[in-house]
Design a protein around this motif. Structure first.
Motif, short mmCIF file in Angstrom:
data_model
loop_
_atom_site.label_atom_id
_atom_site.label_comp_id
_atom_site.label_asym_id
_atom_site.label_seq_id
_atom_site.Cartn_x
_atom_site.Cartn_y
_atom_site.Cartn_z
N PRO A 88 35.20 -73.89 -55.85
CA PRO A 88 34.06 -74.56 -56.51
C PRO A 88 33.17 -75.33 -55.56
N ASP A 89 33.72 -75.91 -54.48
CA ASP A 89 32.89 -76.70 -53.58
C ASP A 89 31.99 -75.85 -52.70
N ILE A 90 32.20 -74.55 -52.67
CA ILE A 90 31.38 -73.65 -51.85
C ILE A 90 30.41 -72.85 -52.71
N ARG A 91 30.76 -72.62 -53.97
CA ARG A 91 29.93 -71.79 -54.83
C ARG A 91 28.54 -72.38 -55.02
N GLY A 92 28.42 -73.71 -55.03
CA GLY A 92 27.13 -74.33 -55.28
C GLY A 92 26.13 -74.18 -54.17
N HIS A 93 26.56 -73.75 -52.99
CA HIS A 93 25.64 -73.60 -51.87
C HIS A 93 24.89 -72.27 -51.87
N TYR A 94 25.26 -71.35 -52.75
CA TYR A 94 24.69 -70.01 -52.71
C TYR A 94 24.18 -69.62 -54.09
N SER A 95 23.25 -68.67 -54.08
CA SER A 95 22.72 -68.13 -55.33
C SER A 95 23.67 -67.07 -55.88
N GLU A 96 23.31 -66.50 -57.03
CA GLU A 96 24.19 -65.51 -57.66
C GLU A 96 24.32 -64.26 -56.79
N ALA A 97 23.22 -63.76 -56.25
CA ALA A 97 23.28 -62.58 -55.40
C ALA A 97 24.07 -62.85 -54.12
N GLU A 98 23.87 -64.03 -53.56
CA GLU A 98 24.61 -64.37 -52.34
C GLU A 98 26.10 -64.55 -52.62
N ARG A 99 26.46 -65.09 -53.78
CA ARG A 99 27.87 -65.23 -54.14
C ARG A 99 28.52 -63.86 -54.33
N ALA A 100 27.77 -62.91 -54.90
CA ALA A 100 28.32 -61.57 -55.05
C ALA A 100 28.61 -60.93 -53.69
N ALA A 101 27.68 -61.08 -52.75
CA ALA A 101 27.90 -60.52 -51.41
C ALA A 101 29.07 -61.20 -50.71
N LEU A 102 29.19 -62.52 -50.85
CA LEU A 102 30.30 -63.23 -50.22
C LEU A 102 31.63 -62.89 -50.88
N SER A 103 31.62 -62.57 -52.17
CA SER A 103 32.86 -62.17 -52.84
C SER A 103 33.36 -60.83 -52.30
N VAL A 104 32.44 -59.91 -52.02
CA VAL A 104 32.85 -58.64 -51.41
C VAL A 104 33.43 -58.87 -50.03
N ILE A 105 32.81 -59.75 -49.25
CA ILE A 105 33.33 -60.07 -47.92
C ILE A 105 34.69 -60.75 -48.02
N ALA A 106 34.85 -61.67 -48.98
CA ALA A 106 36.12 -62.36 -49.13
C ALA A 106 37.23 -61.41 -49.57
N ASP A 107 36.90 -60.42 -50.39
CA ASP A 107 37.90 -59.45 -50.82
C ASP A 107 38.39 -58.62 -49.63
N ALA A 108 37.46 -58.21 -48.76
CA ALA A 108 37.86 -57.47 -47.57
C ALA A 108 38.67 -58.33 -46.61
N CYS A 109 38.28 -59.60 -46.45
CA CYS A 109 39.03 -60.50 -45.57
C CYS A 109 40.42 -60.80 -46.13
N LYS A 110 40.56 -60.83 -47.44
CA LYS A 110 41.86 -61.09 -48.04
C LYS A 110 42.81 -59.92 -47.80
N ARG A 111 42.29 -58.69 -47.78
CA ARG A 111 43.13 -57.52 -47.58
C ARG A 111 43.42 -57.23 -46.12
#
Length: 248
Positions: A88-111
């Protein structure tokens, strides 16, 4: 207002020179078809073909998606942006499109521990544009409170390799480390239901069905497990009766 503007002497000297420079006879020959221009050279043809190919590629890249494709992109963007890949403390720094892109990056980094997807692939998976991915990376690796580290891999004389993106924010890493999910317990081969969900469901049925005392409700799952263990195997009983009948 009705008076004419005076003509300068420089303009008067230039007019006869311009009249003498014009060759009206050559214009008449071009008009009558008696004089033609030079033919197009091969180098000029190749140059025009290259310009036309570049124009066609730019037009193809600018082609807008169909309404169905656009709807699917919006659904993917909202699904990735509304996920739990960002704290939650990081989500507020980005827009919806930017959060979607960062979620894809985070999913790849998690794997894999890092993300080596190109920008176009990240944009396609997240349902956003390439510019949104670039904006997210630029914000993520900013000097103040950097969340990402981007390692560029240039190749001299060729196309650059995809960047290596890693998550460097400690709170983000801890958030991904905690979201490991729950492992479902499978039943044993003997048919005894040892799963946690079965025990909880039995206790819930006992509480809702009969208003017994709390001690009886707590002992109800253990009684069910004992009954399952003491119950004989139906297959072995049937097989034993068959064998005994054949012996007789």
């Amino acid at each position: 207002m009705s008076e004419h503007l005076p003509i300068s002497s420089a303009l008067l000297r230039t007019l006869p020179r311009m009249e003498n420079r014009a060759d009206h006879r050559l214009e008449a020959r071009y008009h009558d078809g008696l004089e033609t221009t030079k033919s197009v050279t091969r180098a000029h043809e190749r140059q025009q073909a290259s310009v036309a190919a570049d124009r066609a590629l730019r037009h193809a890249r600018r082609a807008r998606p169909t309404p169905v494709e656009r709807t699917k992109e919006i659904e993917r963007r909202r699904r990735w942006a509304g996920g739990s890949s960002l704290p939650p403390d990081i989500r507020g720094h980005y827009s919806e499109a930017e959060r979607a892109a960062l979620s894809v990056i985070a999913d790849a980094c998690k794997r894999r521990g890092f993300c080596d997807l190109c920008l176009d692939e990240i944009a396609r998976l997240a349902g956003v544009s390439r510019t949104s991915v670039q904006n997210a990376l630029r914000k993520g690796r900013g000097r103040a409170g950097a969340h990402l580290s981007v390692k560029e891999r240039p190749q001299p004389g060729g196309k650059n390799l995809p960047n290596i993106i890693r998550i460097v924010c400690r709170s983000w890493l801890n958030w991904l480390g905690r979201s490991i999910g729950f492992k479902r317990l499978s039943t044993s081969e003997s048919g005894v239901y040892n799963s946690l969900s079965y025990v909880l469901e039995t206790a819930k049925r006992a509480f809702e069905g009969e208003r017994a005392d709390p001690l009886a409700i707590l002992l109800q799952p253990l009684r069910a497990l004992n009954e399952q263990r003491q119950r004989p195997d139906l297959r072995s009983t049937a097989f034993g009766s068959t064998v005994s009948g054949w012996r007789r």
